[in-house]
Every structure is written in structure tokens, then in C-alpha cells.
Design an enzyme around this catalytic site. Structure first.
Site, short mmCIF file in Angstrom:
data_model
loop_
_atom_site.label_atom_id
_atom_site.label_comp_id
_atom_site.label_asym_id
_atom_site.label_seq_id
_atom_site.Cartn_x
_atom_site.Cartn_y
_atom_site.Cartn_z
N ASN A 9 0.87 -1.19 0.00
CA ASN A 9 0.00 0.00 0.00
C ASN A 9 0.90 1.23 0.00
O ASN A 9 1.52 1.55 1.00
CB ASN A 9 -0.88 -0.05 1.26
CG ASN A 9 -1.67 1.23 1.46
OD1 ASN A 9 -1.80 2.05 0.54
ND2 ASN A 9 -2.21 1.40 2.67
N TRP A 10 0.95 1.90 -1.13
CA TRP A 10 1.87 3.04 -1.26
C TRP A 10 1.32 4.33 -0.67
O TRP A 10 2.03 5.34 -0.63
CB TRP A 10 2.23 3.25 -2.74
CG TRP A 10 3.03 2.14 -3.32
CD1 TRP A 10 3.52 1.04 -2.65
CD2 TRP A 10 3.46 1.99 -4.67
NE1 TRP A 10 4.22 0.23 -3.51
CE2 TRP A 10 4.20 0.79 -4.76
CE3 TRP A 10 3.28 2.76 -5.83
CZ2 TRP A 10 4.76 0.34 -5.96
CZ3 TRP A 10 3.85 2.32 -7.02
CH2 TRP A 10 4.58 1.13 -7.08
N LYS A 11 0.06 4.31 -0.27
CA LYS A 11 -0.57 5.52 0.32
C LYS A 11 -0.35 6.71 -0.61
O LYS A 11 -0.38 6.54 -1.83
CB LYS A 11 -0.02 5.75 1.73
CG LYS A 11 -0.12 4.48 2.59
CD LYS A 11 0.14 4.70 4.04
CE LYS A 11 0.00 3.37 4.78
NZ LYS A 11 0.13 3.48 6.22
N HIS A 96 -9.22 1.17 5.31
CA HIS A 96 -7.92 1.36 5.95
C HIS A 96 -8.10 2.29 7.15
O HIS A 96 -8.92 3.21 7.10
CB HIS A 96 -6.92 1.95 4.94
CG HIS A 96 -5.52 1.96 5.49
ND1 HIS A 96 -5.09 2.94 6.34
CD2 HIS A 96 -4.50 1.08 5.35
CE1 HIS A 96 -3.84 2.66 6.69
NE2 HIS A 96 -3.46 1.54 6.10
N GLU A 98 -6.54 4.73 8.15
CA GLU A 98 -6.40 6.16 7.84
C GLU A 98 -7.71 6.71 7.27
O GLU A 98 -8.07 7.85 7.52
CB GLU A 98 -5.21 6.38 6.89
CG GLU A 98 -3.89 6.23 7.65
CD GLU A 98 -2.75 5.63 6.86
OE1 GLU A 98 -2.78 5.68 5.61
OE2 GLU A 98 -1.82 5.10 7.49
N GLU A 168 -5.09 -4.93 10.84
CA GLU A 168 -4.04 -3.94 11.02
C GLU A 168 -4.28 -3.19 12.33
O GLU A 168 -5.08 -2.24 12.37
CB GLU A 168 -4.05 -2.93 9.87
CG GLU A 168 -3.82 -3.55 8.51
CD GLU A 168 -3.27 -2.53 7.52
OE1 GLU A 168 -2.19 -2.77 6.99
OE2 GLU A 168 -3.91 -1.49 7.31
N GLY A 174 2.82 2.27 10.78
CA GLY A 174 3.76 3.37 10.59
C GLY A 174 4.50 3.76 11.86
O GLY A 174 5.16 4.79 11.91
N SER A 214 3.71 -2.13 10.30
CA SER A 214 5.17 -2.21 10.45
C SER A 214 5.74 -3.57 10.04
O SER A 214 6.65 -4.09 10.69
CB SER A 214 5.59 -1.84 11.87
OG SER A 214 5.22 -0.49 12.15
N GLY A 235 2.98 -1.17 4.25
CA GLY A 235 3.01 0.25 3.92
C GLY A 235 4.42 0.69 3.60
O GLY A 235 4.95 0.46 2.51
N GLY A 236 5.08 1.32 4.57
CA GLY A 236 6.41 1.90 4.40
C GLY A 236 7.42 1.01 3.68
O GLY A 236 8.12 1.46 2.76
P1 PGA Z 1 3.13 0.32 7.64
O1 PGA Z 1 1.66 0.54 7.06
O2 PGA Z 1 3.64 -0.97 7.04
O3 PGA Z 1 3.91 1.51 7.17
O4 PGA Z 1 3.01 0.23 9.12
C1 PGA Z 1 0.76 -0.54 6.92
C2 PGA Z 1 -0.54 -0.04 6.37
O5 PGA Z 1 -0.95 1.07 6.71
O6 PGA Z 1 -1.21 -0.73 5.56
#
Ligand code: PGA
Length: 252
Positions: A9-11, A96, A98, A168, A174, A214, A235-236
Site C-alpha cells: 500500500n503506497w498511500k 484502511h 487512515e 491492522e 507506521g 510495520s 506500507g512503508g
Molecule cells: P506500515 O503501514 O507498514 O507503514 O506500518 C501498513 C498499512 O498502513 O497498511
């Protein structure tokens, strides 16, 4: 046996050009389709169409990061399932944390999005997870139960067969703080039991439940060794080819 799925997930990162560079490098490094695991990437909307062209024939799935439930209309700034299919998407991330926390999206709205995605032929990657407050207040399972029940409301057997769930924990996203593999496993097992109760043993044995929060090259093996963890939503660490490849190549 559920085929493992690694999704990136590149956000809100990468332009279309940067996305294409990444995908070219990824395809070269992978050197061909993988048989024993699935890979999906979720670039921003502006990169979907060109990335889909590049991914054609690679076996890698393409996800959008959000969708609206309406077919079309006066919804400034939103995007429909039909537009995503047209852009070449196979999957869409829904719910998600967010979207839930920053944009106020609630279970009933997310359920409508998932329903719209399924009827358009997109596979939802449906996210659930508790906040730190909820975990510390001993409410993890109540929150998860409600998110699953309301999120998958009115799903039938066919719908559940095309859904991917992603657990999640919000406190692990993050933050560099991963849930301990056994902590994640406990929640994954709980989710699978709920699916069994609502949709039967076959559906429960077939639904991929990803872990997210993470995920890094150095914790993926341990996470994937858990019986109810079928993949990861990253994510990251999905933003750099080297780390994403190491995660894709987790040891079985
Ligand atoms: P992260 O994000 O790997 O940077 O913690 C995961 C996500 O939000 O899907």
C-alpha cells in the site's frame, strides 16, 4: 491451503513516473510470475492506468486505495468501481484505518463500498483493527467483532469467497511497533472463527487474512509462520524495491 498474498500500500507516495520506475525494477528483480504466492500493489489513483499496462501478464494484481459506493454522480473528488476496473484494477483496499480515523469512514459506509466493489468484480482488501486505547481498554475483540460483522453485513458465500481481510492494529501502523506474531495470530484466529460461525468452515478455511502494521523484511518470516496469517499488507516497506522484494520472498 491459502495462497499467501503480499500487498503493498503506497498511500500518498509516488508520481506515475516513479511508480512505473518501481514496477520496472520489481518485474526485473522477480524475473517472472511466482507460483506459490500472490503479489498486489496499490499505487495512488494517478498511477493506476499506466501501471496496469506495465503489469499486464506479470501475474501481479493492482489495487486502488479507496472507492466510492455510488455508481456515478455528483461526488466531487471520489472515484467509482467502474473507473477502477477501467483503469485495470483487480483489487481495492477498503476501510484502511487512515480512512476510518482521518476521513471519518464508518462500518456501514465501508460495507456499502465493499458490496459495490464485489458487484463490479473487484476484490476488496477489507481492513480492520483496534486503536491503542481500545487494546489497552481490553476492547480489541469487541471492536474487531463489530468491524467484521458490520463490514461484511449481507455478504453471501460468493462474496466472502472473493474477499481478503487485513488485520491492522492501528497502533502498529507506521510506528515501527509490530504486533508480536502470537498477538496477531490470536486476533487472526478469532476473525477466522467468526467467519466460520457466519459463513461456514469452507469459507473460513479459504479466506486470506493478511496482517499489516510495520511489516518489514526482518519480521515477515515470523509473522508468516503463524497458522492464521496468510499474507501481509505492507506500507512503508513496500516503497523501496529491495525491502518489498525481501518481504515477497519470505521463507515458508
Ligand atoms: P506500515 O503501514 O507498514 O507503514 O506500518 C501498513 C498499512 O498502513 O497498511
Amino acid at each position: 491451503m491459502i495462497k499467501p498474498l503480499i500487498a503493498g500500500n503506497w498511500k500518498m507516495h509516488k508520481t506515475a513516473g516513479e511508480s512505473l520506475d518501481f514496477v520496472r525494477q520489481l518485474l526485473t528483480a522477480l524475473g517472472g510470475p511466482l507460483d506459490d504466492r500472490d503479489v498486489v500493489i496499490a499505487p495512488p489513483f494517478t498511477a493506476l492506468f499506466p501501471v496496469a499496462e506495465l503489469l499486464r501478464g506479470s501475474g501481479i494484481g493492482l489495487a486502488a486505495q479507496n472507492v466510492h459506493d455510488a455508481a456515478e454522480g455528483a461526488f466531487t473528488g471520489e472515484i467509482s468501481t467502474r473507473m477502477l476496473i477501467d483503469a485495470g484494477c483487480s483489487h481495492v483496499i477498503i476501510g484502511h484505518s487512515e480512512r476510518r480515523t482521518l476521513f471519518g469512514e464508518k462500518n456501514d459506509f465501508l460495507n456499502r463500498k465493499a458490496t459495490a466493489a464485489l458487484s463490479a468484480g473487484l476484490r476488496p482488501i477489507y481492513c480492520i483493527g483496534e486503536t491503542l486505547d481500545e487494546r489497552e481498554g481490553g476492547r480489541t475483540f469487541t471492536v474487531i467483532e463489530r468491524q467484521v460483522k458490520e463490514g461484511l453485513n449481507k455478504f453471501n458465500a460468493g462474496d466472502i469467497g472473493r474477499t481478503v481481510l487485513a488485520y491492522e492494529p492501528v497502533w502498529a501502523i507506521g510506528t515501527g511497533r509490530t504486533a508480536a506474531p502470537t498477538q496477531a495470530q490470536e486476533v487472526h484466529a478469532f476473525i477466522r472463527k467468526m467467519i466460520e460461525g457466519d459463513f461456514g468452515g469452507r469459507a473460513a478455511a479459504a479466506i486470506p487474512i493478511l496482517y499489516g502494521g510495520s511489516v518489514k523484511p526482518d519480521n515477515i518470516d515470523e509473522l508468516m509462520a503463524q497458522p492464521d496469517i496468510n499474507g501481509a499488507l505492507v506500507g512503508g516497506a513496500s516503497l523501496k524495491v529491495e525491502s518489498f522484494i525481501s518481504i515477497i520472498r519470505f521463507k515458508k
